[in-house]
Design a protein around this motif. Structure first.
Motif, PDB file in Angstrom:
ATOM      1  N   GLN A  16      59.842  82.516  58.530  1.00 34.87           N
ATOM      2  CA  GLN A  16      59.233  83.464  57.598  1.00 34.87           C
ATOM      3  C   GLN A  16      57.836  82.998  57.191  1.00 34.87           C
ATOM      4  OE1 GLN A  16      60.012  86.381  56.294  1.00 34.87           O
ATOM      5  NE2 GLN A  16      62.136  86.654  56.876  1.00 34.87           N
ATOM      6  N   GLN A  17      57.691  81.687  57.001  1.00 38.68           N
ATOM      7  CA  GLN A  17      56.404  81.159  56.569  1.00 38.68           C
ATOM      8  C   GLN A  17      55.302  81.487  57.567  1.00 38.68           C
ATOM      9  OE1 GLN A  17      55.709  76.968  57.009  1.00 38.68           O
ATOM     10  NE2 GLN A  17      54.180  76.919  55.374  1.00 38.68           N
ATOM     11  N   ARG A  18      55.551  81.225  58.845  1.00 37.62           N
ATOM     12  CA  ARG A  18      54.511  81.455  59.849  1.00 37.62           C
ATOM     13  C   ARG A  18      54.209  82.944  60.008  1.00 37.62           C
ATOM     14  NH1 ARG A  18      53.759  77.810  64.595  1.00 37.62           N
ATOM     15  NH2 ARG A  18      54.762  79.465  65.792  1.00 37.62           N
ATOM     16  N   ILE A  19      55.216  83.784  59.893  1.00 39.32           N
ATOM     17  CA  ILE A  19      54.964  85.230  59.953  1.00 39.32           C
ATOM     18  C   ILE A  19      54.155  85.663  58.734  1.00 39.32           C
ATOM     19  CG2 ILE A  19      56.062  87.500  59.830  1.00 39.32           C
ATOM     20  CD1 ILE A  19      58.255  86.329  61.677  1.00 39.32           C
ATOM     21  N   ASP A  74      43.285  79.782  58.729  1.00 40.85           N
ATOM     22  CA  ASP A  74      43.183  78.995  57.501  1.00 40.85           C
ATOM     23  C   ASP A  74      44.410  78.132  57.241  1.00 40.85           C
ATOM     24  OD1 ASP A  74      40.704  80.210  56.973  1.00 40.85           O
ATOM     25  OD2 ASP A  74      41.705  81.912  56.018  1.00 40.85           O
ATOM     26  N   THR A  75      45.265  77.981  58.245  1.00 39.59           N
ATOM     27  CA  THR A  75      46.480  77.186  58.087  1.00 39.59           C
ATOM     28  C   THR A  75      46.524  76.076  59.126  1.00 39.59           C
ATOM     29  OG1 THR A  75      47.888  78.383  59.651  1.00 39.59           O
ATOM     30  CG2 THR A  75      47.697  79.309  57.427  1.00 39.59           C
ATOM     31  N   GLU A  76      47.492  75.213  58.953  1.00 42.21           N
ATOM     32  CA  GLU A  76      47.726  74.152  59.938  1.00 42.21           C
ATOM     33  C   GLU A  76      49.120  74.277  60.545  1.00 42.21           C
ATOM     34  OE1 GLU A  76      46.844  70.354  58.153  1.00 42.21           O
ATOM     35  OE2 GLU A  76      44.875  71.038  57.491  1.00 42.21           O
ATOM     36  N   VAL A  77      49.705  75.471  60.476  1.00 37.95           N
ATOM     37  CA  VAL A  77      51.089  75.638  60.931  1.00 37.95           C
ATOM     38  C   VAL A  77      51.202  76.121  62.377  1.00 37.95           C
ATOM     39  CG1 VAL A  77      51.942  75.997  58.578  1.00 37.95           C
ATOM     40  CG2 VAL A  77      51.340  77.976  59.984  1.00 37.95           C
ATOM     41  N   PHE A  78      50.075  76.338  63.042  1.00 34.74           N
ATOM     42  CA  PHE A  78      50.104  76.793  64.429  1.00 34.74           C
ATOM     43  C   PHE A  78      49.526  75.714  65.337  1.00 34.74           C
ATOM     44  CE2 PHE A  78      49.891  80.567  61.754  1.00 34.74           C
ATOM     45  CZ  PHE A  78      51.011  81.245  62.202  1.00 34.74           C
ATOM     46  N   THR A  79      50.120  75.566  66.513  1.00 40.19           N
ATOM     47  CA  THR A  79      49.684  74.548  67.469  1.00 40.19           C
ATOM     48  C   THR A  79      48.337  74.945  68.079  1.00 40.19           C
ATOM     49  OG1 THR A  79      50.695  75.597  69.408  1.00 40.19           O
ATOM     50  CG2 THR A  79      52.115  74.125  68.067  1.00 40.19           C
ATOM     51  N   LEU A 108      54.694  79.945  78.472  1.00 39.82           N
ATOM     52  CA  LEU A 108      54.607  80.404  77.081  1.00 39.82           C
ATOM     53  C   LEU A 108      56.011  80.734  76.592  1.00 39.82           C
ATOM     54  CD1 LEU A 108      51.507  82.751  77.378  1.00 39.82           C
ATOM     55  CD2 LEU A 108      51.555  80.343  76.720  1.00 39.82           C
ATOM     56  N   ASP A 109      56.366  80.210  75.428  1.00 39.56           N
ATOM     57  CA  ASP A 109      57.722  80.448  74.935  1.00 39.56           C
ATOM     58  C   ASP A 109      57.821  81.797  74.226  1.00 39.56           C
ATOM     59  OD1 ASP A 109      56.910  80.117  72.229  1.00 39.56           O
ATOM     60  OD2 ASP A 109      57.408  77.996  72.267  1.00 39.56           O
ATOM     61  N   ARG A 110      59.056  82.226  74.025  1.00 35.33           N
ATOM     62  CA  ARG A 110      59.311  83.555  73.464  1.00 35.33           C
ATOM     63  C   ARG A 110      58.771  83.683  72.043  1.00 35.33           C
ATOM     64  NH1 ARG A 110      62.802  87.939  74.617  1.00 35.33           N
ATOM     65  NH2 ARG A 110      61.982  89.569  73.277  1.00 35.33           N
ATOM     66  N   ILE A 111      58.784  82.596  71.284  1.00 37.49           N
ATOM     67  CA  ILE A 111      58.253  82.659  69.921  1.00 37.49           C
ATOM     68  C   ILE A 111      56.758  82.978  69.952  1.00 37.49           C
ATOM     69  CG2 ILE A 111      57.706  81.281  67.872  1.00 37.49           C
ATOM     70  CD1 ILE A 111      60.471  80.010  68.135  1.00 37.49           C
ATOM     71  N   LEU A 112      56.002  82.342  70.834  1.00 39.08           N
ATOM     72  CA  LEU A 112      54.573  82.628  70.929  1.00 39.08           C
ATOM     73  C   LEU A 112      54.342  84.067  71.387  1.00 39.08           C
ATOM     74  CD1 LEU A 112      51.604  82.016  70.804  1.00 39.08           C
ATOM     75  CD2 LEU A 112      51.795  80.829  73.000  1.00 39.08           C
ATOM     76  N   TYR A 146      52.648  89.567  69.744  1.00 37.57           N
ATOM     77  CA  TYR A 146      52.976  90.980  69.538  1.00 37.57           C
ATOM     78  C   TYR A 146      52.825  91.362  68.061  1.00 37.57           C
ATOM     79  CZ  TYR A 146      55.143  91.170  74.227  1.00 37.57           C
ATOM     80  OH  TYR A 146      55.391  91.149  75.580  1.00 37.57           O
ATOM     81  N   VAL A 147      53.251  90.474  67.186  1.00 33.92           N
ATOM     82  CA  VAL A 147      53.133  90.758  65.752  1.00 33.92           C
ATOM     83  C   VAL A 147      51.660  90.808  65.351  1.00 33.92           C
ATOM     84  CG1 VAL A 147      53.595  89.878  63.416  1.00 33.92           C
ATOM     85  CG2 VAL A 147      55.414  89.850  65.146  1.00 33.92           C
ATOM     86  N   ARG A 148      50.885  89.825  65.778  1.00 37.20           N
ATOM     87  CA  ARG A 148      49.474  89.787  65.370  1.00 37.20           C
ATOM     88  C   ARG A 148      48.713  91.005  65.898  1.00 37.20           C
ATOM     89  NH1 ARG A 148      46.369  89.914  61.749  1.00 37.20           N
ATOM     90  NH2 ARG A 148      44.278  89.076  62.004  1.00 37.20           N
ATOM     91  N   ILE A 149      48.944  91.374  67.136  1.00 38.27           N
ATOM     92  CA  ILE A 149      48.271  92.542  67.712  1.00 38.27           C
ATOM     93  C   ILE A 149      48.664  93.793  66.928  1.00 38.27           C
ATOM     94  CG2 ILE A 149      48.136  94.000  69.777  1.00 38.27           C
ATOM     95  CD1 ILE A 149      48.777  91.248  71.313  1.00 38.27           C
ATOM     96  N   SER A 150      49.932  93.912  66.607  1.00 38.79           N
ATOM     97  CA  SER A 150      50.416  95.076  65.858  1.00 38.79           C
ATOM     98  C   SER A 150      49.857  95.101  64.445  1.00 38.79           C
ATOM     99  CB  SER A 150      51.943  95.100  65.842  1.00 38.79           C
ATOM    100  OG  SER A 150      52.440  95.218  67.167  1.00 38.79           O
TER     101      SER A 150
END
Length: 158
Positions: A74-77, A85-90, A38-42, A47-51
């Motif tokens: 910024q867009q994905r955050i 509801d997006t297509e920006v996540f793998t 798992l990469d650092r971005i994921l 961490y952001v989503r849980i928070s």
């Protein structure tokens, strides 16, 4: 013992050995995630989503900044609360986000079982386990910061 910091009691300051142990667990969870591929971005996205789910301002402030530093956009955050509801996540990110939400919110047994089974289809055993440990530790960090009322200071320049 008297409360610290103007009436606030920072749990991490009150019992630093426990805080160090939690930090050690968090580091081990991150190591397991990286070893699982798992990469650092994921990791930072989780961490952001849980928070977000827990409403932890301190951890949101910290991990949004770290996500951006590691190359997140910024867009994905911005769309993370509505990631379904997006297509920006793998597909792997989507499985990890679904798992993070299920473990953070701990729905009823049947719904939790469905969410865990769904996440298993998009994550290897090592990834599934590592994401769970990331979620468990981040939930603990959120709770320490929320209960301690760790401050978020304005860092905008005027």
């Amino acid at each position: 013992m008297e409360p610290l910091h103007g009436g606030k009691l920072y749990l991490d300051k009150q019992h630093p050995a426990l805080w160090r142990a939690l930090n050690g667990m968090g580091l081990k969870a991150k190591e397991a995630a990286e070893a699982a591929g798992l990469d650092r971005i994921l990791i930072e996205l989780l961490y952001v989503r849980i928070s977000q789910l827990n409403g932890c301002a301190y951890c949101l402030n910290l991990h949004v900044g770290q996500a951006l530093e590691h190359g997140e956009t910024q867009q994905r955050i911005a769309v993370l609360p509505a990631w379904r509801d997006t297509e920006v996540f793998t597909p792997k990110e989507r499985a990890a986000l679904a798992l993070a939400e299920a473990v953070t919110e701990l729905a009823g047994a049947d719904e939790l079982e469905r969410e865990l089974a769904e996440a298993r289809t998009g994550l290897s055993d090592d990834e599934f386990s590592a994401v769970n440990w990331l979620v468990i530790t981040m939930n603990a960090f959120n709770r320490v910061s929320i209960v301690s009322r760790h401050p978020v200071r304005n860092n905008r320049r005027k």
